[in-house]
Design a protein around this motif. Structure first.
Motif, PDB file in Angstrom:
ATOM      1  N   ASP A  28      84.779  40.424  25.853  1.00  0.00           N
ATOM      2  CA  ASP A  28      84.406  41.661  26.546  1.00  0.00           C
ATOM      3  C   ASP A  28      84.837  42.904  25.762  1.00  0.00           C
ATOM      4  N   VAL A  29      84.284  43.085  24.562  1.00  0.00           N
ATOM      5  CA  VAL A  29      84.603  44.269  23.751  1.00  0.00           C
ATOM      6  C   VAL A  29      83.325  44.981  23.279  1.00  0.00           C
ATOM      7  N   LEU A  30      82.168  44.443  23.644  1.00  0.00           N
ATOM      8  CA  LEU A  30      80.906  45.000  23.185  1.00  0.00           C
ATOM      9  C   LEU A  30      80.147  45.646  24.341  1.00  0.00           C
ATOM     10  N   THR A  31      79.282  46.585  24.000  1.00  0.00           N
ATOM     11  CA  THR A  31      78.392  47.120  25.028  1.00  0.00           C
ATOM     12  C   THR A  31      77.350  46.054  25.374  1.00  0.00           C
ATOM     13  N   SER A  32      76.797  46.154  26.555  1.00  0.00           N
ATOM     14  CA  SER A  32      75.809  45.163  26.981  1.00  0.00           C
ATOM     15  C   SER A  32      74.586  45.189  26.066  1.00  0.00           C
ATOM     16  N   GLU A  33      74.225  46.394  25.540  1.00  0.00           N
ATOM     17  CA  GLU A  33      73.067  46.498  24.658  1.00  0.00           C
ATOM     18  C   GLU A  33      73.309  45.765  23.347  1.00  0.00           C
ATOM     19  N   THR A  34      74.511  45.958  22.764  1.00  0.00           N
ATOM     20  CA  THR A  34      74.845  45.297  21.493  1.00  0.00           C
ATOM     21  C   THR A  34      74.882  43.784  21.659  1.00  0.00           C
ATOM     22  N   LYS A  35      75.512  43.341  22.746  1.00  0.00           N
ATOM     23  CA  LYS A  35      75.607  41.908  22.992  1.00  0.00           C
ATOM     24  C   LYS A  35      74.218  41.293  23.133  1.00  0.00           C
ATOM     25  N   LYS A  36      73.338  41.955  23.910  1.00  0.00           N
ATOM     26  CA  LYS A  36      71.979  41.440  24.119  1.00  0.00           C
ATOM     27  C   LYS A  36      71.208  41.399  22.804  1.00  0.00           C
ATOM     28  N   HIS A  37      71.362  42.448  21.996  1.00  0.00           N
ATOM     29  CA  HIS A  37      70.666  42.508  20.703  1.00  0.00           C
ATOM     30  C   HIS A  37      71.081  41.338  19.810  1.00  0.00           C
ATOM     31  N   VAL A  38      72.399  41.076  19.733  1.00  0.00           N
ATOM     32  CA  VAL A  38      72.908  39.992  18.884  1.00  0.00           C
ATOM     33  C   VAL A  38      72.414  38.638  19.388  1.00  0.00           C
ATOM     34  N   LEU A  39      72.486  38.423  20.690  1.00  0.00           N
ATOM     35  CA  LEU A  39      72.060  37.143  21.253  1.00  0.00           C
ATOM     36  C   LEU A  39      70.550  36.917  21.071  1.00  0.00           C
ATOM     37  N   ASP A  40      69.774  37.995  21.172  1.00  0.00           N
ATOM     38  CA  ASP A  40      68.327  37.883  20.951  1.00  0.00           C
ATOM     39  C   ASP A  40      68.034  37.478  19.509  1.00  0.00           C
ATOM     40  N   VAL A  41      68.769  38.059  18.559  1.00  0.00           N
ATOM     41  CA  VAL A  41      68.575  37.719  17.148  1.00  0.00           C
ATOM     42  C   VAL A  41      68.974  36.268  16.894  1.00  0.00           C
ATOM     43  N   ALA A  42      70.110  35.866  17.461  1.00  0.00           N
ATOM     44  CA  ALA A  42      70.584  34.490  17.277  1.00  0.00           C
ATOM     45  C   ALA A  42      69.563  33.493  17.825  1.00  0.00           C
ATOM     46  N   LYS A  43      68.979  33.822  18.963  1.00  0.00           N
ATOM     47  CA  LYS A  43      67.982  32.941  19.569  1.00  0.00           C
ATOM     48  C   LYS A  43      66.719  32.879  18.718  1.00  0.00           C
ATOM     49  N   ARG A  44      66.302  34.048  18.194  1.00  0.00           N
ATOM     50  CA  ARG A  44      65.086  34.094  17.384  1.00  0.00           C
ATOM     51  C   ARG A  44      65.248  33.305  16.095  1.00  0.00           C
ATOM     52  N   LEU A  45      66.460  33.308  15.550  1.00  0.00           N
ATOM     53  CA  LEU A  45      66.724  32.577  14.305  1.00  0.00           C
ATOM     54  C   LEU A  45      67.078  31.107  14.541  1.00  0.00           C
ATOM     55  N   ASN A  46      67.125  30.723  15.837  1.00  0.00           N
ATOM     56  CA  ASN A  46      67.519  29.341  16.197  1.00  0.00           C
ATOM     57  C   ASN A  46      68.912  29.000  15.666  1.00  0.00           C
ATOM     58  N   TYR A  47      69.825  29.958  15.830  1.00  0.00           N
ATOM     59  CA  TYR A  47      71.195  29.738  15.353  1.00  0.00           C
ATOM     60  C   TYR A  47      71.942  28.808  16.305  1.00  0.00           C
ATOM     61  N   VAL A  48      72.595  27.775  15.748  1.00  0.00           N
ATOM     62  CA  VAL A  48      73.409  26.841  16.524  1.00  0.00           C
ATOM     63  C   VAL A  48      74.856  27.006  16.097  1.00  0.00           C
ATOM     64  N   PRO A  49      75.752  27.453  17.000  1.00  0.00           N
ATOM     65  CA  PRO A  49      77.164  27.634  16.628  1.00  0.00           C
ATOM     66  C   PRO A  49      77.794  26.338  16.151  1.00  0.00           C
ATOM     67  N   ASN A  50      78.751  26.475  15.262  1.00  0.00           N
ATOM     68  CA  ASN A  50      79.487  25.312  14.750  1.00  0.00           C
ATOM     69  C   ASN A  50      80.555  24.924  15.763  1.00  0.00           C
ATOM     70  N   LEU A  51      80.173  24.009  16.664  1.00  0.00           N
ATOM     71  CA  LEU A  51      81.090  23.613  17.733  1.00  0.00           C
ATOM     72  C   LEU A  51      82.321  22.930  17.179  1.00  0.00           C
ATOM     73  N   ASN A  52      82.156  22.101  16.151  1.00  0.00           N
ATOM     74  CA  ASN A  52      83.301  21.387  15.573  1.00  0.00           C
ATOM     75  C   ASN A  52      84.340  22.348  15.038  1.00  0.00           C
ATOM     76  N   GLY A  53      83.856  23.443  14.420  1.00  0.00           N
ATOM     77  CA  GLY A  53      84.798  24.427  13.897  1.00  0.00           C
ATOM     78  C   GLY A  53      85.578  25.101  15.007  1.00  0.00           C
ATOM     79  N   LYS A  54      84.873  25.437  16.084  1.00  0.00           N
ATOM     80  CA  LYS A  54      85.553  26.060  17.227  1.00  0.00           C
ATOM     81  C   LYS A  54      86.590  25.129  17.823  1.00  0.00           C
ATOM     82  N   LEU A  55      86.210  23.866  17.954  1.00  0.00           N
ATOM     83  CA  LEU A  55      87.136  22.896  18.546  1.00  0.00           C
ATOM     84  C   LEU A  55      88.327  22.657  17.644  1.00  0.00           C
ATOM     85  N   LEU A  56      88.081  22.641  16.332  1.00  0.00           N
ATOM     86  CA  LEU A  56      89.174  22.427  15.375  1.00  0.00           C
ATOM     87  C   LEU A  56      90.193  23.544  15.473  1.00  0.00           C
ATOM     88  N   LYS A  57      89.709  24.774  15.571  1.00  0.00           N
ATOM     89  CA  LYS A  57      90.610  25.920  15.684  1.00  0.00           C
ATOM     90  C   LYS A  57      91.407  25.878  16.977  1.00  0.00           C
TER      91      LYS A  57
END
Length: 333
Positions: A28-57
């Motif tokens: 919760d540090v971003l404006t709703s517009e910035t967050k929506k813009h980033v998520l829209d781009v990630a969806k358009r690019l079919n970006y899949v987060p590296n779950l293993n990396g998150k879990l490892l950390k």
């Protein structure tokens, strides 16, 4: 085609990598517009987060381990299916380890391959191994014994009380010569049900005859053969009733009795345990003790995740059975 990375999303969105990370992780540090813009781009690019990396950390696997020596039969089908559904609902996966090798069991438990463990282990993990688990703060829930400390608990079916009440039910029908078809002598439920059976016979002053305790190994065919063998050897003392350690054994028992010319329940009453799906459809429909398998499965997953998240300490919960009366039991006149 190369995999889309978080750098690709940041470049396409015109923001920093940390901004993308904050948007994806709902920080919760971003404006709703910035967050929506980033998520829209990630969806358009079919970006899949590296779950293993998150879990490892985080040091978490988001996986639970179920350790057992068998998954055969209706009981385990219901148990595992319900546990896996509950895990999925709560954001965890379930690994099922079927082995009798204690080294494999302990290496998986102590090797941080799962966040917590569920144990139903026929050979039973030793006190020394439990002490090792305690020292390593392993989060565990047992299905096969009563155990409780800060990081471990038990969710068990009260098999002793169920065995006692089932035997008492048969006695109240007028049966005094009651045979018992036991399961596997090293398994918690098998031992407790047999103890309950013997305690009820003693309390109600019914005959206790070692010949009346036969072994079916919780299997239909094993019980079928055991009953046929018993009738051939002890044709002079056929019991009034058979109490079987589970429903599969009861079904095998009925088949064995019918093959030798006996009618169930007119000649001999038969009663089982668990109330598996086929029990109500078998001929005759089976009188049994309902085991709340689905409830046990849900409770064990919920308790284990609470232990993992530090929201609960280990507890013991014992679930009662319920006698379900159908047509395989008969009042002895």
């Amino acid at each position: 085609m190369s995999k889309v990375t978080i750098k690709d999303v940041a470049r396409e969105a015109g923001v920093s990598i940390s901004t993308v990370s904050n948007a994806l992780n709902d920080v919760d540090v971003l404006t709703s517009e910035t967050k929506k813009h980033v998520l829209d781009v990630a969806k358009r690019l079919n970006y899949v987060p590296n779950l293993n990396g998150k879990l490892l950390k985080s040091g978490k696997t988001k996986m639970l381990g179920f350790f057992t020596t068998s998954v055969s039969g209706p009981y385990f089908y219901i148990l595992v299916d319900t546990m896996s559904r509950e895990c999925e609902k709560l954001g965890y996966g379930l690994n099922v380890f079927v082995t009798k090798d204690k080294k494999i069991i302990m290496s998986n438990i102590l090797g941080a391959r799962v966040d917590g463990v569920i144990i139903f282990e026929e050979e039973r993990i030793s006190e020394k191994e439990i002490t090792t688990m305690e020292k390593n703060k392993i989060k565990a829930v047992f299905l096969d014994r009563m155990f409780q400390n800060e990081t471990m608990g038990s969710i068990v079916f009260d098999s002793f009380e169920a065995g006692y009440e089932a035997t008492k039910f048969l006695i109240n029908l007028g049966h005094r010569n009651i045979a018992y078809i036991s399961g596997v002598d090293s398994m918690f439920d098998s031992v407790q049900r047999k103890k309950g059976y013997l305690a009820a016979l003693q309390d109600y002053q019914c005959p206790i005859d070692e010949d009346y305790i036969i072994q079916g190994y919780f299997e239909e065919e094993g019980s079928y053969n055991a009953v046929k063998g018993f009738l051939k050897v002890h044709s002079d003392k056929v019991p009034d009733a058979f109490l079987a350690g589970n429903d599969l054994s009861a079904i095998g028992c009925i088949r064995g009795l019918k093959s030798e010319g006996y009618d169930v329940p007119e000649d001999i009453t038969v009663m089982g345990f668990d109330d598996i799906d086929i029990a109500q459809y078998f001929n005759p429909p089976l009188t049994t003790v309902r085991n709340p398998i689905k409830k046990q499965a849900i409770l064990v997953i919920d308790h284990l995740i609470q232990l993992i998240q530090g929201k609960e300490q280990g507890k013991i919960e014992s679930l009662p059975g319920e006698i379900v009366v159908r047509k395989s039991s008969h009042i002895k006149y």
